[in-house]
Design an enzyme around this catalytic site. Structure first.
Site, mmCIF file in Angstrom:
data_model
loop_
_atom_site.group_PDB
_atom_site.id
_atom_site.type_symbol
_atom_site.label_atom_id
_atom_site.label_comp_id
_atom_site.label_asym_id
_atom_site.label_seq_id
_atom_site.Cartn_x
_atom_site.Cartn_y
_atom_site.Cartn_z
ATOM 1 N N ASP A 1 30.627 20.977 -12.013
ATOM 2 C CA ASP A 1 29.477 21.872 -12.112
ATOM 3 C C ASP A 1 29.722 22.742 -13.342
ATOM 4 O OD1 ASP A 1 27.108 23.368 -11.187
ATOM 5 O OD2 ASP A 1 28.509 24.963 -10.698
ATOM 6 N N SER A 2 28.713 23.496 -13.731
ATOM 7 C CA SER A 2 28.890 24.431 -14.842
ATOM 8 C C SER A 2 29.864 25.553 -14.473
ATOM 9 C CB SER A 2 27.536 25.049 -15.191
ATOM 10 O OG SER A 2 27.000 25.667 -14.041
ATOM 11 N N HIS B 1 23.690 26.878 -6.868
ATOM 12 C CA HIS B 1 23.977 28.286 -6.556
ATOM 13 C C HIS B 1 23.106 28.805 -5.399
ATOM 14 C CE1 HIS B 1 26.027 28.508 -10.421
ATOM 15 N NE2 HIS B 1 26.355 29.768 -10.182
ATOM 16 N N CYS C 1 19.229 23.986 -7.193
ATOM 17 C CA CYS C 1 20.331 24.547 -7.972
ATOM 18 C C CYS C 1 21.459 24.800 -6.985
ATOM 19 C CB CYS C 1 19.913 25.852 -8.641
ATOM 20 S SG CYS C 1 21.287 26.694 -9.459
ATOM 21 N N GLU D 1 25.654 35.262 -9.432
ATOM 22 C CA GLU D 1 27.009 35.382 -10.011
ATOM 23 C C GLU D 1 27.473 36.832 -10.000
ATOM 24 O OE1 GLU D 1 28.976 33.103 -12.222
ATOM 25 O OE2 GLU D 1 27.929 31.388 -11.376
ATOM 26 N N CYS E 1 25.799 19.579 -9.810
ATOM 27 C CA CYS E 1 25.004 20.536 -10.586
ATOM 28 C C CYS E 1 23.669 19.877 -10.878
ATOM 29 C CB CYS E 1 25.758 20.829 -11.890
ATOM 30 S SG CYS E 1 24.826 21.796 -13.095
ATOM 31 N N ASN E 2 22.582 20.549 -10.553
ATOM 32 C CA ASN E 2 21.262 19.965 -10.812
ATOM 33 C C ASN E 2 20.988 19.841 -12.305
ATOM 34 O OD1 ASN E 2 19.284 19.806 -8.233
ATOM 35 N ND2 ASN E 2 20.908 21.303 -7.907
HETATM 36 N N1 DGL Z 1 24.701 25.185 -10.574
HETATM 37 C C1 DGL Z 1 23.816 24.829 -11.644
HETATM 38 C C2 DGL Z 1 22.707 23.884 -11.152
HETATM 39 O O1 DGL Z 1 22.759 23.360 -10.056
HETATM 40 C C3 DGL Z 1 23.124 26.014 -12.263
HETATM 41 C C4 DGL Z 1 23.995 26.984 -12.946
HETATM 42 C C5 DGL Z 1 23.866 26.953 -14.419
HETATM 43 O O2 DGL Z 1 22.804 27.251 -14.980
HETATM 44 O O3 DGL Z 1 24.866 26.641 -15.023
HETATM 45 O O4 DGL Z 1 21.781 23.647 -11.884
#
Ligand code: DGL
Length: 285
Positions: free
Chosen positions: A26-27, A204, A202, A170, A89-90
């Site tokens: 993931d990011s 998060h 997402c 975050e 991560c989406n």
């Molecule tokens: N967790 C990331 C997602 O699912 C989003 C976080 C990011 O923008 O890096 O898209």
């Protein structure tokens, strides 16, 4: 323990077993919501997680940048002998899934977090109107809409980019009045009017699922993809004969980040529901 009864009908199962780990990336640490769901559902699987905290957020990056990051992370996961790479991560699933699959080739299997939820929409929301919130990268890529339309199930998908939500989460801003205001402002957008369900696109967002559900007062189903994604991974591994053998001791997961801060480590508790030790892996140095 996995049983065939827990799998969707029609998928064959084998008794073969494979003890190599599942790689995930993931990011940052948002993808830990997927790791948590996988660890719960598949307690014998060892997870190697990589959070690209040096490049967080992916949601505002170009597809080309996310593709370059993803390929390099896959090299690391392949060096760790991962049997399966899950793009947790989406934004990366939208921008880089096809490329990663081609790049990894036969060295590992690759799953994204988009396909399982699209299939779920086709099964459960045919002919209905569904909303989706995600990062700019995910929404502007239009990947969900294309895949949903390909189902030809009459799902009317309405998407809205909600870029303030990742930094808000975050920073630990949830379950308070400021986050209620931000969430309420986004969800009252005309694009999301009259929906029957809302996809949290997402990794998060599971952290604000309850707040979103409170906003809708039970009128709209709030779909957290992590459980659907974990169930899909289980079915896939079982069908391919890749489930890990049962072991007496719990597997030793590894959690790497490309940039380490104490606050990332503290935040792991809210995403993984227990604090985990983050190892700094300076992939970009
Ligand atoms: N967790 C990331 C997602 O699912 C989003 C976080 C990011 O923008 O890096 O898209």
């Amino acid at each position: 323990m996995t049983t065939a009864a827990a799998l969707p009908a029609g998928l064959p199962t084998t008794t073969a077993r494979d003890s190599r780990p599942i790689g995930m990336f993931d990011s940052g640490i948002g993808g830990l919501t997927v790791a948590r769901a996988v660890a719960r559902r598949l307690p014998h699987e060892r997870i190697v997680y990589f959070g690209d905290t040096a490049h967080l957020p992916y949601g505002d990056k170009s597809a080309a940048a996310i593709q370059a990051y993803s390929v390099k992370i896959c090299d690391l996961l392949l060096r760790q002998h991962c049997k399966l790479i899950m793009i947790a991560c989406n934004s990366a699933s939208a921008a880089a899934y096809e490329l990663v699959r081609e790049y990894v080739g036969s060295k590992a299997r690759v799953l994204n977090v988009i396909d399982p939820i699209v299939a779920h929409l086709g099964r459960a929301y045919a002919g209905r109107r569904v909303g989706l919130i995600g990062t700019k990268q995910t929404v502007n890529s239009n990947v969900y809409k294309k895949k949903v339309d390909e189902l030809d199930a009459g799902v009317d998908l309405q998407s809205l980019a909600t870029p303030l939500l990742v930094p808000m989460i975050e920073e630990g801003f949830f379950s308070n009045s400021i986050s209620d205001d931000i969430i309420g402002t986004y969800l009252s957008n005309a694009a999301l009017a009259d929906i029957d369900a809302l996809v949290l696109a997402c990794t998060h967002y599971p952290l604000i699922k309850d707040q979103i559900a409170r906003y809708y007062r039970g009128q709209v189903d709030v779909l957290d993809a992590s459980d659907v994604v974990a169930a899909d991974a289980e079915a896939y591994l079982a069908a391919q004969g890749l489930l890990a053998p049962a072991a007496a001791t719990p597997p030793a997961h590894h959690f790497y980040v490309s940039d380490f801060t104490r606050s990332f480590e503290e935040s792991t508790r809210i995403f993984f529901e227990q604090e985990v030790h983050l190892e700094h892996y300076p992939l970009w140095e």
